[in-house]
Design an enzyme around this catalytic site. Structure first.
Site: not given
Lengths: 302, 388
Positions: B128, B245
């Site tokens: 989120g 990431e």
């Protein structure tokens, strides 16, 4: 898996970069380029002393040196000797080049010429300088002596691959220099009250050059390693590296000229010499398109 | 410099190859490629199989149930699974983002509570971060969390959350101090997606698939201790997530592009484009672009292994991959001619390329738009002044 140069190779790079910057600052390179010869006749003795012509150098060592020679536009027939002629000549001790269709790059700057399956003394040939775009790698027309002159040699099968890998490395050096000159310029040049590097139209194009450079660099080093290690993929690796590094060098220099604006379009500014070297590399022995045609043959057959 | 596997790496690769043959259904590689996202059952079963075989959390520390192997092993894993077109791991957000962030910032209790279930694939995570009003500008997040007793009360909306419709947990960036400067007012919560007040709505993309979701938070109560770092640390914690990431992203992207190039070559043969010199040139260019990505990624990995931080060349991977993949899928569609416009069962490979081409338009937007990435290269790698 280890994709890094050894500590010795990194030291070799640093010392080559320093020596070139000290011995051949860009204004001296410009003077030599605009001079009668287009090379420094004293350079060869120094390169010998520096060990750049040693037989013990591996291909990945030469990869480092060719890249730095491109970065500094070394005004000597070093790359033609080690990349093009040495496999046939058998050593890089004496400056040498190769004859394609009667023309030899650096033809008036070398002592030996490889023509087909023969190595001949330049002094035995009739050599005429011809006007050339890259004035630091000028072509000369070569008239060979009688047919059986010189020493006959058999070209090693990987001669073409070595040449391709090393020229890709030289192209990487040219691109890096074009990028460095551009970054330095756009950080200090002001227009409309701001340095132009703060405009995205400039910054993003410079980023694109960096991306193409790093991709080409990876391919060039991979190609050099593949040839050195006798890897089965060496042939396609060299084709990939040559096509990508040649195109990256042209793109990098064109973006540099554009980012410099008017000054980048002048003879006084050093950029055009790097651009012309990029053009020479791209024109030598098969275009990027023909390199990709080789890859397509590997993927699809004829 | 040596691109060959070390003996240990070669053994790991051979073991994995043999395992993949056993683990995938018979005839797997002869089937046409899968279109769209995997159904939940297939993906969950696959995640469990990977875990049982020890292929989950390859680079995670042993003390948290990982294999403690260097990043090269994760690279080999991604290469080999891509080679056979294995399903995606359903827990990618947990494995690649939430897990490493919890490892870096979590308390002992948090590590014990969450990490094992991420590895086993039992608990699925979603992210989120993005909001309708702040996509690239993460620090502009407006979803708020206000302390009420021992609980944070969360209100707001997040978008572009993959897996939110099946997720058990969410890593959530919230604003806890509206008075503080932009970055300093953020905090990082771990939110139970089954809490009252959490509503997930599918968001349909141009492919027609609801791959992503919107999440609404209405007076969602989150225990005070479910925070990573302290109130105000949110920006720093989020940067850890994004760094991870990008850490192994290069391998995943290379694997994806390798799959795409191989399939492009197959399609070229099936359509006869392999005898057209123009198309041969374009396809060869894609092969070159794939190798460039692969070896740039190896270079970045070598820097990571030797220095502990990814090299600057790593910032190239996503930028290059996304644009290369867009050109590639468009070329594949061109090779199909009029058939390109058939989707579903009547289309070539069940409309695989039609889906891939439309999906590729998201590649230059998700995980850092190309504009943001070019800005990062210009400012952080090349040292150009900030542009506005």
């Amino acid at each position: 898996m280890d994709f890094a140069f050894s500590e010795e190779q990194q030291m070799l790079r640093a010392s080559a970069r320093d020596w070139l910057a000290d011995r051949y600052p860009l204004d001296r390179v410009a003077a030599i380029s605009d001079g009668d010869l287009g090379y420094d006749p004293d350079a060869w003795a120094e390169l010998t002393k520096l060990g750049w012509l040693d037989e013990s150098l591996e291909l990945t060592d030469l990869a480092v040196l060719c890249e730095e020679a491109g970065y500094g536009l070394l005004p000597a027939p070093f790359v033609t000797t080690v990349a093009l002629a040495a496999p046939a000549v058998g050593s890089a001790e004496r400056p040498a080049s190769v004859v394609h269709d009667g023309l030899a790059p650096d033809g008036a700057a070398v002592e030996l010429l490889v023509a087909g399956a023969r190595v001949v003394e330049a002094s035995a040939c009739t050599i005429t300088a011809v006007d050339s775009v890259d004035r630091l790698r000028r072509y000369a027309r070569v008239e060979l002596p009688e047919a059986d002159a010189g020493e006959s040699v058999t070209s090693t099968p990987d001669a073409q691959l070595r040449a391709g890998a090393l020229l890709a490395c030289e192209a990487v050096g040219v691109t890096q220099r074009a990028l460095d000159l551009t970054v330095a310029y756009v950080k200090q040049r002001e227009q409309f009250g701001r340095v132009i590097g703060s405009y995205q139209a400039i910054a993003h194009r410079v980023s694109d050059v960096y991306v193409q450079l790093e991709l080409a660099r990876s391919l060039a080093y991979w190609a050099a390693w593949s040839v050195e290690a006798g890897d089965p993929q060496a042939e396609v690796a060299v084709a990939a590296a040559r096509s990508a590094a040649g195109e990256a060098a042209l793109f990098g220099c064109e973006a540099a000229i554009q980012s410099h604006g008017g000054i980048g379009f002048t003879w006084e500014h050093p950029l055009h010499r790097f651009y012309k070297r990029a053009q020479w590399i791209s024109s030598w022995s098969g275009s990027a398109t023909s390199q990709r045609a080789q890859i397509a043959t590997a993927l699809f057959g004829d | 410099m040596d691109f060959r596997d070390t003996p240990d790496e070669a053994e790991f690769r051979a073991g994995l190859r043999a395992w993949l043959v056993e683990a995938l259904p018979p005839g797997w590689q002869q089937q046409p490629p899968h279109v769209g996202r995997w159904d939940e059952d297939t993906a969950r079963t696959w995640a469990r199989k990977l875990y049982d075989a020890g292929y989950s959390g390859i680079t995670w520390p042993k003390e948290y149930g990982g294999q403690g192997q260097p990043y090269t092993y994760q690279g080999i894993f991604l290469e080999e699974t891509a080679r056979v077109g294995a399903p995606d791991h359903i827990g990618v957000i947990g494995l690649g983002m939430a897990g490493p962030t919890i490892t870096a910032w979590g308390s002992q209790e948090q590590k014990q509570r969450y990490l094992a279930n991420i590895l086993s694939g039992e608990e699925i995570w979603c992210q989120g971060f993005s909001e309708p009003g702040s996509g690239s500008d993460l620090a502009g997040a407006r979803t708020s969390a206000v302390l009420d007793g021992d609980e944070w009360v969360v209100n707001g909306q997040k978008v572009w959350s993959s897996y939110a419709h099946i997720a058990d947990w969410c890593i959530l960036v919230v604003r806890t101090d509206p008075a503080a400067a932009k970055h300093a007012g953020l905090s990082y919560l771990l939110v139970d997606m089954k809490s009252p007040g959490v509503e997930v709505r599918p968001l349909r993309q141009i492919t027609g698939d609801p791959e992503f979701n919107e999440i609404w938070f209405t007076d969602v109560r989150v225990p005070r201790e479910s925070m990573l770092g302290q109130p105000g640390d949110g920006w720093k914690v989020a940067m850890t997530t994004l760094l991870h990431e990008r850490g192994t992203l290069g391998f995943a992207l290379t694997a994806a592009l390798e799959r795409a190039v191989n399939r492009l070559i197959t399609t070229a043969k099936e359509t006869g484009a392999d005898s057209d010199p123009v198309q041969r040139d374009r396809i060869a260019r894609h092969w070159v672009e794939l190798q460039a990505l692969r070896y740039t990624n190896y270079r970045s990995l070598t820097t990571l292994v030797k220095t502990g931080v990814p090299g600057p060349e790593g910032s190239v991977a996503k930028l290059h991959w996304s644009e290369s993949n867009q050109r590639l899928t468009k070329l594949a569609q061109e090779l199909l001619g009029e058939r390109a416009m058939l989707s579903g069962a009547g289309g070539y490979w069940d409309g695989y390329w039609a889906y891939q081409q439309l999906r590729s338009r998201g590649n230059t937007i998700e995980a850092g738009t190309s504009e943001i990435l070019r800005g990062i290269v210009a400012e952080r790698v090349l040292g150009l002044p900030k542009s506005r």
